[in-house]
Scaffold this active site. Structure first.
Site, PDB file in Angstrom:
ATOM      1  N   VAL A  42      -2.099  -8.806  13.012  1.00 46.39           N
ATOM      2  CA  VAL A  42      -1.891  -9.146  14.433  1.00 46.39           C
ATOM      3  C   VAL A  42      -3.173  -9.007  15.255  1.00 46.39           C
ATOM      4  CG1 VAL A  42       0.566  -8.585  14.432  1.00 46.39           C
ATOM      5  CG2 VAL A  42      -1.062  -6.862  15.140  1.00 46.39           C
ATOM      6  N   TYR A  43      -4.137  -8.233  14.787  1.00 40.80           N
ATOM      7  CA  TYR A  43      -5.391  -8.102  15.547  1.00 40.80           C
ATOM      8  C   TYR A  43      -6.315  -9.316  15.367  1.00 40.80           C
ATOM      9  CZ  TYR A  43      -4.509  -3.346  17.338  1.00 40.80           C
ATOM     10  OH  TYR A  43      -4.002  -2.250  18.013  1.00 40.80           O
TER      11      TYR A  43
ATOM     12  N   GLY B  44       3.578  -4.525  11.062  1.00 36.74           N
ATOM     13  CA  GLY B  44       2.642  -4.708   9.946  1.00 36.74           C
ATOM     14  C   GLY B  44       2.590  -3.514   9.015  1.00 36.74           C
ATOM     15  N   VAL B  45       1.384  -3.206   8.558  1.00 35.24           N
ATOM     16  CA  VAL B  45       1.229  -2.131   7.586  1.00 35.24           C
ATOM     17  C   VAL B  45       1.558  -0.772   8.232  1.00 35.24           C
ATOM     18  CG1 VAL B  45      -1.279  -1.783   7.930  1.00 35.24           C
ATOM     19  CG2 VAL B  45      -0.243  -1.330   5.706  1.00 35.24           C
ATOM     20  N   ASP B  46       1.299  -0.642   9.522  1.00 39.81           N
ATOM     21  CA  ASP B  46       1.626   0.591  10.261  1.00 39.81           C
ATOM     22  C   ASP B  46       3.138   0.857  10.188  1.00 39.81           C
ATOM     23  OD1 ASP B  46       1.383   2.730  12.008  1.00 39.81           O
ATOM     24  OD2 ASP B  46       0.866   1.529  13.765  1.00 39.81           O
TER      25      ASP B  46
ATOM     26  N   ILE C 298       0.825  -1.217   0.000  1.00 38.41           N
ATOM     27  CA  ILE C 298       0.000   0.000   0.000  1.00 38.41           C
ATOM     28  C   ILE C 298       0.861   1.270   0.000  1.00 38.41           C
ATOM     29  CG2 ILE C 298      -0.291   0.285   2.512  1.00 38.41           C
ATOM     30  CD1 ILE C 298      -3.333   0.718   1.922  1.00 38.41           C
TER      31      ILE C 298
HETATM   32  N1  AR6 Z   1       0.720  -3.105   2.322  1.00 42.59           N
HETATM   33  C1  AR6 Z   1      -0.521  -3.636   2.391  1.00 42.59           C
HETATM   34  N2  AR6 Z   1      -0.908  -4.495   3.359  1.00 42.59           N
HETATM   35  C2  AR6 Z   1       0.017  -4.808   4.292  1.00 42.59           C
HETATM   36  C3  AR6 Z   1       1.330  -4.296   4.296  1.00 42.59           C
HETATM   37  C4  AR6 Z   1       1.683  -3.398   3.238  1.00 42.59           C
HETATM   38  N3  AR6 Z   1       2.900  -2.854   3.143  1.00 42.59           N
HETATM   39  N4  AR6 Z   1       2.002  -4.813   5.365  1.00 42.59           N
HETATM   40  C5  AR6 Z   1       1.147  -5.635   6.003  1.00 42.59           C
HETATM   41  N5  AR6 Z   1      -0.048  -5.656   5.355  1.00 42.59           N
HETATM   42  P1  AR6 Z   1      -1.617  -5.552  10.491  1.00 42.59           P
HETATM   43  P2  AR6 Z   1      -3.968  -5.114  12.229  1.00 42.59           P
HETATM   44  C6  AR6 Z   1      -1.273  -6.401   5.668  1.00 42.59           C
HETATM   45  O1  AR6 Z   1      -1.057  -6.546  11.452  1.00 42.59           O
HETATM   46  O2  AR6 Z   1      -4.307  -6.553  12.210  1.00 42.59           O
HETATM   47  C7  AR6 Z   1       0.330  -2.816  14.057  1.00 42.59           C
HETATM   48  O3  AR6 Z   1       1.419  -3.140  14.863  1.00 42.59           O
HETATM   49  C8  AR6 Z   1      -1.136  -7.617   6.538  1.00 42.59           C
HETATM   50  O4  AR6 Z   1      -0.655  -8.740   5.784  1.00 42.59           O
HETATM   51  O5  AR6 Z   1      -0.717  -4.561   9.885  1.00 42.59           O
HETATM   52  O6  AR6 Z   1      -5.056  -4.090  12.043  1.00 42.59           O
HETATM   53  C9  AR6 Z   1      -0.448  -1.632  14.576  1.00 42.59           C
HETATM   54  O7  AR6 Z   1       0.381  -0.685  15.215  1.00 42.59           O
HETATM   55  C10 AR6 Z   1      -2.579  -7.823   6.990  1.00 42.59           C
HETATM   56  O8  AR6 Z   1      -3.333  -8.536   6.007  1.00 42.59           O
HETATM   57  O9  AR6 Z   1      -2.831  -4.694  11.163  1.00 42.59           O
HETATM   58  C11 AR6 Z   1      -1.406  -2.260  15.535  1.00 42.59           C
HETATM   59  O10 AR6 Z   1      -0.810  -2.458  16.811  1.00 42.59           O
HETATM   60  C12 AR6 Z   1      -3.127  -6.381   7.065  1.00 42.59           C
HETATM   61  O11 AR6 Z   1      -2.149  -5.563   6.412  1.00 42.59           O
HETATM   62  C13 AR6 Z   1      -1.709  -3.596  14.915  1.00 42.59           C
HETATM   63  O12 AR6 Z   1      -0.587  -3.908  14.085  1.00 42.59           O
HETATM   64  C14 AR6 Z   1      -3.322  -5.857   8.476  1.00 42.59           C
HETATM   65  O13 AR6 Z   1      -2.319  -6.388   9.330  1.00 42.59           O
HETATM   66  C15 AR6 Z   1      -2.929  -3.547  14.030  1.00 42.59           C
HETATM   67  O14 AR6 Z   1      -3.252  -4.852  13.607  1.00 42.59           O
END
Ligand code: AR6
Length: 173
Positions: A125-126, A31-33, A10
């Site tokens: 992770v959620y 993760g994405v954050d 993204i």
């Molecule tokens: N582009 C698109 N999608 C992505 C990317 C990327 N670069 N990287 C990961 N994903 P998550 P949550 C996907 O864990 O479950 C953070 O630490 C990933 O594969 O990022 O809402 C925050 O600070 C997954 O399908 O978010 C919070 O503490 C999706 O993004 C916590 O994680 C969401 O995974 C939020 O958890």
């Protein structure tokens, strides 16, 4: 229909706003954050720190949204939202996840933003089961499109299996 489901990083999308699946502190994470903060550069963290705390340590309660510039990202803005942690489904998770998508689009409308890309909020992770999250996400986005047909929405998945899950949910609308 102006919703597309793609597989991409993204942080590479040159849209009006990308959505961050953040936590309530808005001070970064994994993760994405983590990917968004790395790609945007340290100015993003500084901008997040300047957002007011609504209670100690909380800048964005679960289900709400906040907006910042995109800084070094190709996207002009980042709309940060906080998805629910999956706790079995009986703790208001679907309503909270729907609130995320609705509140992101309310902010987008306030700021005149049309092209918005969402990650799979809460599906990492959620721990939200992806087929259930996809149904809520796409139903909510579809409902919002009815009142704002100028929107161009992208659901940006990070893997092909996740894209297939969200594509199925889109097809089932
Ligand atoms: N582009 C698109 N999608 C992505 C990317 C990327 N670069 N990287 C990961 N994903 P998550 P949550 C996907 O864990 O479950 C953070 O630490 C990933 O594969 O990022 O809402 C925050 O600070 C997954 O399908 O978010 C919070 O503490 C999706 O993004 C916590 O994680 C969401 O995974 C939020 O958890």
């Amino acid at each position: 229909m102006l919703i597309s489901v793609i597989t991409a990083d993204i942080t590479t999308l040159a849209v009006d706003a990308i959505v961050n699946a953040a936590n309530e502190t808005l001070l970064g994470g994994g993760g994405v954050d983590g990917a968004i903060h790395r790609a945007a550069g340290p100015a993003l963290l500084a901008a997040c720190r300047r957002l007011p705390e609504v209670s100690p340590g909380v800048r964005c309660p679960t289900g709400e949204a906040r907006i910042t510039p995109g800084f070094a990202l190709p996207a002009a803005r980042v709309i940060h939202t906080v998805g629910p942690v999956w706790r079995g489904g009986g703790h208001g998770e679907p309503a909270l996840l729907g609130n995320c998508h609705r509140n992101v689009l309310l902010l987008a409308r306030e700021h005149g933003l049309r092209r918005i890309a969402f990650p799979a909020i809460s599906c990492g992770v959620y721990g939200y089961p992806a087929p259930l999250a996809a149904e809520v996400a796409l139903r909510t986005l579809h409902e919002s499109l009815a009142s704002d047909p100028a929107l161009e929405l992208t659901l940006c998945c990070y893997s092909e299996p996740m894209r297939a899950v969200f594509q199925d949910a889109l097809t089932s609308l």
